[in-house]
Design a protein around this motif. Structure first.
Motif, PDB file in Angstrom:
ATOM      1  N   GLU A  30       1.009  -0.757   0.255  1.00  0.00           N
ATOM      2  CA  GLU A  30       0.646  -0.196   0.015  1.00  0.00           C
ATOM      3  C   GLU A  30       0.813   1.680   0.513  1.00  0.00           C
ATOM      4  OE1 GLU A  30      -3.912   0.272   0.536  1.00  0.00           O
ATOM      5  OE2 GLU A  30      -4.016  -1.210   2.871  1.00  0.00           O
ATOM      6  N   PHE A  31       0.213   1.948  -0.827  1.00  0.00           N
ATOM      7  CA  PHE A  31       1.243   3.727  -0.288  1.00  0.00           C
ATOM      8  C   PHE A  31       0.260   4.291   0.515  1.00  0.00           C
ATOM      9  CE2 PHE A  31       3.822   6.255  -3.386  1.00  0.00           C
ATOM     10  CZ  PHE A  31       3.666   7.623  -2.323  1.00  0.00           C
ATOM     11  N   LEU A  32       0.659   4.836   1.667  1.00  0.00           N
ATOM     12  CA  LEU A  32       0.062   5.448   2.831  1.00  0.00           C
ATOM     13  C   LEU A  32       0.565   6.879   2.983  1.00  0.00           C
ATOM     14  CD1 LEU A  32      -1.479   5.622   5.479  1.00  0.00           C
ATOM     15  CD2 LEU A  32       1.033   4.654   6.730  1.00  0.00           C
ATOM     16  N   VAL A  33      -0.176   8.041   2.693  1.00  0.00           N
ATOM     17  CA  VAL A  33       0.665   9.019   3.091  1.00  0.00           C
ATOM     18  C   VAL A  33      -0.061  10.063   4.234  1.00  0.00           C
ATOM     19  CG1 VAL A  33       0.299  11.249   2.094  1.00  0.00           C
ATOM     20  CG2 VAL A  33       0.231   9.695   0.357  1.00  0.00           C
ATOM     21  N   LEU A  34       1.043  10.154   5.179  1.00  0.00           N
ATOM     22  CA  LEU A  34       0.698  11.152   6.627  1.00  0.00           C
ATOM     23  C   LEU A  34       0.873  12.489   5.970  1.00  0.00           C
ATOM     24  CD1 LEU A  34       3.194   9.775   8.486  1.00  0.00           C
ATOM     25  CD2 LEU A  34       0.412   8.574   8.170  1.00  0.00           C
ATOM     26  N   LEU A  35      -0.869  13.385   5.989  1.00  0.00           N
ATOM     27  CA  LEU A  35      -1.103  14.722   5.548  1.00  0.00           C
ATOM     28  C   LEU A  35      -1.635  15.724   6.666  1.00  0.00           C
ATOM     29  CD1 LEU A  35      -1.935  16.348   2.980  1.00  0.00           C
ATOM     30  CD2 LEU A  35      -3.772  15.311   3.160  1.00  0.00           C
ATOM     31  N   GLY A  36      -0.826  16.635   6.344  1.00  0.00           N
ATOM     32  CA  GLY A  36      -1.395  17.565   7.738  1.00  0.00           C
ATOM     33  C   GLY A  36      -0.312  19.026   7.839  1.00  0.00           C
ATOM     34  N   PRO A  37      -0.362  19.875   8.379  1.00  0.00           N
ATOM     35  CA  PRO A  37      -0.207  21.198   7.854  1.00  0.00           C
ATOM     36  C   PRO A  37       0.944  20.922   8.913  1.00  0.00           C
ATOM     37  CG  PRO A  37      -1.870  21.315   9.711  1.00  0.00           C
ATOM     38  CD  PRO A  37      -1.472  20.169   9.199  1.00  0.00           C
ATOM     39  N   SER A  38       2.153  21.585   9.693  1.00  0.00           N
ATOM     40  CA  SER A  38       3.620  21.409   9.436  1.00  0.00           C
ATOM     41  C   SER A  38       3.229  21.937  11.316  1.00  0.00           C
ATOM     42  CB  SER A  38       4.573  22.943   9.544  1.00  0.00           C
ATOM     43  OG  SER A  38       3.944  23.847   9.255  1.00  0.00           O
ATOM     44  N   GLY A  39       4.159  21.114  11.777  1.00  0.00           N
ATOM     45  CA  GLY A  39       3.655  20.763  13.181  1.00  0.00           C
ATOM     46  C   GLY A  39       2.488  19.543  14.019  1.00  0.00           C
ATOM     47  N   CYS A  40       2.121  19.209  12.857  1.00  0.00           N
ATOM     48  CA  CYS A  40       0.809  18.079  13.139  1.00  0.00           C
ATOM     49  C   CYS A  40       1.363  16.388  13.356  1.00  0.00           C
ATOM     50  CB  CYS A  40      -0.088  17.846  12.324  1.00  0.00           C
ATOM     51  SG  CYS A  40       1.243  16.860  11.237  1.00  0.00           S
ATOM     52  N   GLY A  41       3.029  16.044  13.554  1.00  0.00           N
ATOM     53  CA  GLY A  41       3.765  15.106  14.708  1.00  0.00           C
ATOM     54  C   GLY A  41       3.258  13.992  13.115  1.00  0.00           C
ATOM     55  N   LYS A  42       2.953  14.757  11.836  1.00  0.00           N
ATOM     56  CA  LYS A  42       3.985  13.504  10.394  1.00  0.00           C
ATOM     57  C   LYS A  42       5.153  13.140  10.808  1.00  0.00           C
ATOM     58  CE  LYS A  42       3.127  17.097   7.181  1.00  0.00           C
ATOM     59  NZ  LYS A  42       3.821  18.095   7.724  1.00  0.00           N
ATOM     60  N   SER A  43       6.136  14.350  10.516  1.00  0.00           N
ATOM     61  CA  SER A  43       7.550  13.770  10.220  1.00  0.00           C
ATOM     62  C   SER A  43       8.172  13.390  11.912  1.00  0.00           C
ATOM     63  CB  SER A  43       8.324  14.974  10.533  1.00  0.00           C
ATOM     64  OG  SER A  43       7.968  15.477   9.138  1.00  0.00           O
ATOM     65  N   THR A  44       7.179  13.464  12.875  1.00  0.00           N
ATOM     66  CA  THR A  44       7.427  12.564  13.671  1.00  0.00           C
ATOM     67  C   THR A  44       7.280  11.323  13.855  1.00  0.00           C
ATOM     68  OG1 THR A  44       7.560  14.966  15.228  1.00  0.00           O
ATOM     69  CG2 THR A  44       7.831  13.111  16.626  1.00  0.00           C
ATOM     70  N   LEU A  45       6.295  11.034  13.342  1.00  0.00           N
ATOM     71  CA  LEU A  45       5.317   9.497  13.737  1.00  0.00           C
ATOM     72  C   LEU A  45       6.763   9.008  12.325  1.00  0.00           C
ATOM     73  CD1 LEU A  45       3.721   7.997  13.479  1.00  0.00           C
ATOM     74  CD2 LEU A  45       2.611   8.419  11.781  1.00  0.00           C
ATOM     75  N   LEU A  46       6.822   9.640  11.209  1.00  0.00           N
ATOM     76  CA  LEU A  46       7.403   8.608  10.584  1.00  0.00           C
ATOM     77  C   LEU A  46       8.730   8.710  11.077  1.00  0.00           C
ATOM     78  CD1 LEU A  46       7.673   8.429   6.477  1.00  0.00           C
ATOM     79  CD2 LEU A  46       9.495  10.111   7.298  1.00  0.00           C
ATOM     80  N   ASN A  47       9.442   9.449  11.574  1.00  0.00           N
ATOM     81  CA  ASN A  47      11.033   8.715  11.997  1.00  0.00           C
ATOM     82  C   ASN A  47      10.910   8.275  13.138  1.00  0.00           C
ATOM     83  OD1 ASN A  47      12.502  10.824  11.026  1.00  0.00           O
ATOM     84  ND2 ASN A  47      11.893  12.641  12.337  1.00  0.00           N
ATOM     85  N   ILE A  48       9.787   8.355  13.436  1.00  0.00           N
ATOM     86  CA  ILE A  48       9.898   7.470  14.555  1.00  0.00           C
ATOM     87  C   ILE A  48       9.465   5.662  13.544  1.00  0.00           C
ATOM     88  CG2 ILE A  48       8.215   5.567  16.276  1.00  0.00           C
ATOM     89  CD1 ILE A  48       6.946   8.521  17.170  1.00  0.00           C
ATOM     90  N   ILE A  49       8.639   5.803  12.768  1.00  0.00           N
ATOM     91  CA  ILE A  49       8.683   4.399  11.860  1.00  0.00           C
ATOM     92  C   ILE A  49      10.459   3.841  11.809  1.00  0.00           C
ATOM     93  CG2 ILE A  49       7.907   3.377   9.806  1.00  0.00           C
ATOM     94  CD1 ILE A  49       5.151   5.196   9.665  1.00  0.00           C
ATOM     95  N   ALA A  50      11.163   4.904  11.422  1.00  0.00           N
ATOM     96  CA  ALA A  50      12.751   4.841  10.056  1.00  0.00           C
ATOM     97  C   ALA A  50      13.054   4.497  11.841  1.00  0.00           C
ATOM     98  CB  ALA A  50      12.682   6.466  10.194  1.00  0.00           C
ATOM     99  N   GLY A  51      12.825   4.551  13.034  1.00  0.00           N
ATOM    100  CA  GLY A  51      14.108   4.169  14.353  1.00  0.00           C
ATOM    101  C   GLY A  51      14.769   5.691  14.583  1.00  0.00           C
ATOM    102  N   LEU A  52      14.817   6.696  13.206  1.00  0.00           N
ATOM    103  CA  LEU A  52      15.615   7.610  13.862  1.00  0.00           C
ATOM    104  C   LEU A  52      14.960   8.528  15.832  1.00  0.00           C
ATOM    105  CD1 LEU A  52      15.616   9.176  10.487  1.00  0.00           C
ATOM    106  CD2 LEU A  52      17.692   8.344  12.119  1.00  0.00           C
ATOM    107  N   GLU A  53      13.718   8.175  16.036  1.00  0.00           N
ATOM    108  CA  GLU A  53      13.682   8.701  17.183  1.00  0.00           C
ATOM    109  C   GLU A  53      12.532   8.206  18.056  1.00  0.00           C
ATOM    110  OE1 GLU A  53      11.528  12.561  18.110  1.00  0.00           O
ATOM    111  OE2 GLU A  53      11.490  13.034  15.747  1.00  0.00           O
TER     112      GLU A  53
END
Lengths: 362, 313
Positions: A30-53
């Motif tokens: 699947e192709f999951l898109v995390l969509l939201g304005p800056s500061g919504c936590g989407k990049s944090t979530l991605l970093n968590i999936i990556a293991g960077l946070e």
């Protein structure tokens, strides 16, 4: 290739909670898109999936394997960054081969994989250049090539197109879509651009304030947004949210709202009998997409044209209704400011929201 | 453009014209006027005296300048002086060690400071502080620290380790290393500051990307970050080399070129021969040798820097 499950994931920096109980689950390919304005936590979530946070609570599963405590390199992921994150002192070839070198893949195989990726991304001629000699789009290609040769379970894209100009962004969007179709790898893609989300995703998670507002296929997010926030965020121009009321009528759910030219009535909006009964005679928010208006002399919405904005394929008409500004997208016609028109509304496309909670009424 | 401005200026502006040209002339000359004094000072204070020194080095000047011409005689005498050989060897030894240790320590400190540690601002200031001292102060302070009767040796012995010896500064074959220690102490913070600035300029997502690809932290530093610090390395090397070639006050304060001339450096040699030993010609020749050495370092550096500028980097 793998499934991705995000179960009750929380993330806090001290007292600041940036992710609150996020639940997302996507299947293989699947192709999951995390969509939201800056500061919504989407990049944090991605970093968590990556293991960077680090994760504060909950668990992340890639291919049914809990990866909470695995370092990024053991998660079988590849990531493409907004700034491309190419190694500036290395050539394109060295950039692509760096990861393979670290994993101890023999030189012959490395070269083969690099050439295959270069061919797929049409950058064979760029392999001996340095990143500083490449354009933005070419750098993005190299970053994608670096991700491809890893053959990961999961591709992570962190706003990959944000640094590109508008024309190139559309081209690269197509490229990424093609890549997904060809490789069939599960992708998680972060963006604040709702058009990217609509065009690329098989599933969209609209986020705000660390909470997933709506998780579903893009068409569902567009047609039946879970709340007024999602309705306004997805679509351009945004969905009109007009304060109105539900008429207590004979089995056909009907809404009405005020315009300076008189009352507008829309019969036959989609609403369950039970909700219609519960809200009969009460205020609701009426959500109408701009393209669901139509010019119709026998229409039920009287309109005083305030602003006319021709875009070429369509003409946008701004008018007042329910105390707010409403935008209608119509086929080009001889629109005159100040003139009275009548519009019809595709009733079956109307979405109603509860004025108290701003969530969708079904 | 010119047509329009001229036709617009014609009606009624004729009386203002001289004023306009005066201010235009002023605008053209003002930068030159402002620059003139410093230009003059540099021209006389630096370039005229370089030329004068060159001339002296080609003359038979001894106690007083004598304006004749003896060709390269003074240079031959210079290179036949054992003390100059000591100075040259010391210069290479000192420069090599000083650069290597300062760069290694400065880079290590910068990398450690870059790990998001607490009180970074305070530590940065502490490490940079020696740079604020003059070499005279550094030399004097380290003379006491290194003195066996007063400093480290005395302290360790007073703790009970009677056989402990740290008397490098009193022995001709090791005294030069004491100069290195003092110079490293003074300059490491400066190297650290430049490296830290370089590290701060690196996009953190590059490091994340390398992490995801499985590179260990030492590998990330070795393969990606340190190569990216090339401009910082270049600046540090050039600036430290120049400090070490002209280092005069430090040696004078710390060892006074002793013991027995063992820490003689080209700069102290030049000073001694020109002003103390009445061999102005040899001193001037040694000064010109130093100038050549500095130029050999600075000119390629400036060339590469300026060339990169014209390429728009």
């Amino acid at each position: 290739m793998a499934t991705l499950d995000i179960n009750r994931v929380r993330k806090a920096y001290g007292n600041l909670e940036v992710l609150k109980e996020v639940n997302i689950s996507v299947g293989d390919g699947e192709f999951l898109v995390l969509l939201g304005p800056s500061g919504c936590g989407k990049s944090t979530l991605l970093n968590i999936i990556a293991g960077l946070e680090d994760i504060t609570g909950g668990e992340v599963l890639i291919g049914n394997r809990v990866v909470n405590d695995l370092p990024p390199k053991d998660r079988d992921i590849a990531m493409v960054f907004q700034s491309y994150a190419l190694y500036p002192t290395m050539t394109v070839r060295q950039n692509i081969e760096f990861g393979m070198k670290i994993r101890g893949i023999p030189a012959e195989e490395r070269a083969k994989a690099t050439n295959a990726a270069a061919e797929m991304l049409q950058m064979t001629g760029l392999l001996d250049r340095k990143p500083s000699q490449l354009s933005g789009g070419q750098r993005q290609r190299v970053a994608m090539g670096r991700a491809i040769v890893r053959h990961p379970d999961l591709f992570l894209f962190d706003e990959p197109l944000s640094n590109l100009d508008a024309k190139l962004r559309v081209d690269m969007r197509t490229e990424i879509k093609r890549l997904h179709q060809r490789l069939g790898t599960t992708i998680v893609y972060v963006t604040h651009d709702q058009i990217e989300a609509m065009t690329l995703a098989t599933k969209v998670a609209v986020m705000k304030g660390g909470v997933v507002q709506h998780f579903g296929p893009p068409q569902e997010v567009y047609d039946r947004p879970a709340n007024t926030y999602v309705a306004r965020f997805v679509g351009s121009p945004a969905m009109n949210i007009i304060p109105g009321w539900l008429l207590a009528s004979d089995g056909v759910p009907t809404v009405a709202f005020d315009t300076p030219q008189g009352e507008a009535v829309v019969r036959g909006v989609p609403l369950s009998a039970e909700t219609a009964h519960r809200f009969a005679g009460r205020d609701v928010l009426v959500g109408i997409r701009p393209e669901h208006f139509g010019l119709d002399p026998s229409g039920t919405v009287p309109v005083g044209v305030d602003v006319v904005e021709p875009t070429g394929p369509d003409t946008l008409i701004v008018f007042a209704a329910g105390g707010t500004e409403v935008v209608a997208r119509l086929e080009p016609f001889d629109a005159q400011v100040g003139r009275q028109e009548r519009f019809s509304v595709k009733a079956e496309k109307v979405v109603l929201f509860d004025p108290a909670t701003e969530t969708r009424l079904d | 453009m010119t047509d329009i401005s001229q036709s617009a200026a014609v009606p009624g502006t004729a009386p203002q014209r001289p004023a306009a040209t005066l201010s235009a002339r002023l605008a053209r000359w003002l930068p030159r006027l402002v620059m003139a004094p410093s230009f003059l000072v540099v021209l006389i204070g630096v370039y005229l005296f370089i030329a004068w020194t060159l001339w002296i080095s080609l003359s038979s000047s001894a106690m007083l300048p004598r304006y004749d011409f003896v060709g390269l005689e003074q240079y031959v005498r210079l290179w036949n002086t054992p003390r100059w050989h000591t100075a040259v060897i010391n210069l290479f030894l000192f420069t090599g060690l000083f650069l290597a240790v300062t760069i290694a320590l400065g880079l290590l400190m910068a990398i450690l400071l870059d790990q998001n540690i607490r009180a970074e601002g305070v530590l940065r200031t502490v490490y940079l502080y020696p740079m604020a001292l003059s070499f005279i102060v550094t030399g004097t302070a380290w003379k006491w620290v290194l003195n066996p009767e007063l400093g480290v040796e005395k302290v360790v012995q007073s703790w009970g380790w009677d056989t402990f010896a740290f008397d490098w500064i009193t022995r001709p074959e090791t005294a030069i290393y004491c100069v290195v220690i003092a110079a490293v102490w003074q300059s490491t913070g400066f190297a650290m500051a430049i490296f830290l600035a370089g590290l701060r300029g690196i996009d953190s997502s590059i490091i994340k990307a390398a992490q995801i690809e499985g590179a260990s932290l030492p590998r990330i530093y070795a393969s990606i970050i340190v190569p990216l610090l090339r401009p910082a390395f270049l600046s540090v090397i050039v600036l430290l080399s120049y400090i070490s070639i002209k280092s005069f006050d430090l040696v004078l304060a710390l060892t006074n070129a002793g013991p027995g001339g063992s820490t003689e450096m080209p700069s102290t040699f030049m000073f001694a021969y020109t002003f103390q030993r009445n061999q102005m010609g040899v001193g001037a020749a040694s000064a010109i040798m130093m100038l050549m050495t500095v130029a050999a370092i600075i000119i390629p550096y400036l060339y590469s820097e300026l060339r990169e500028d014209t390429h728009g980097h």
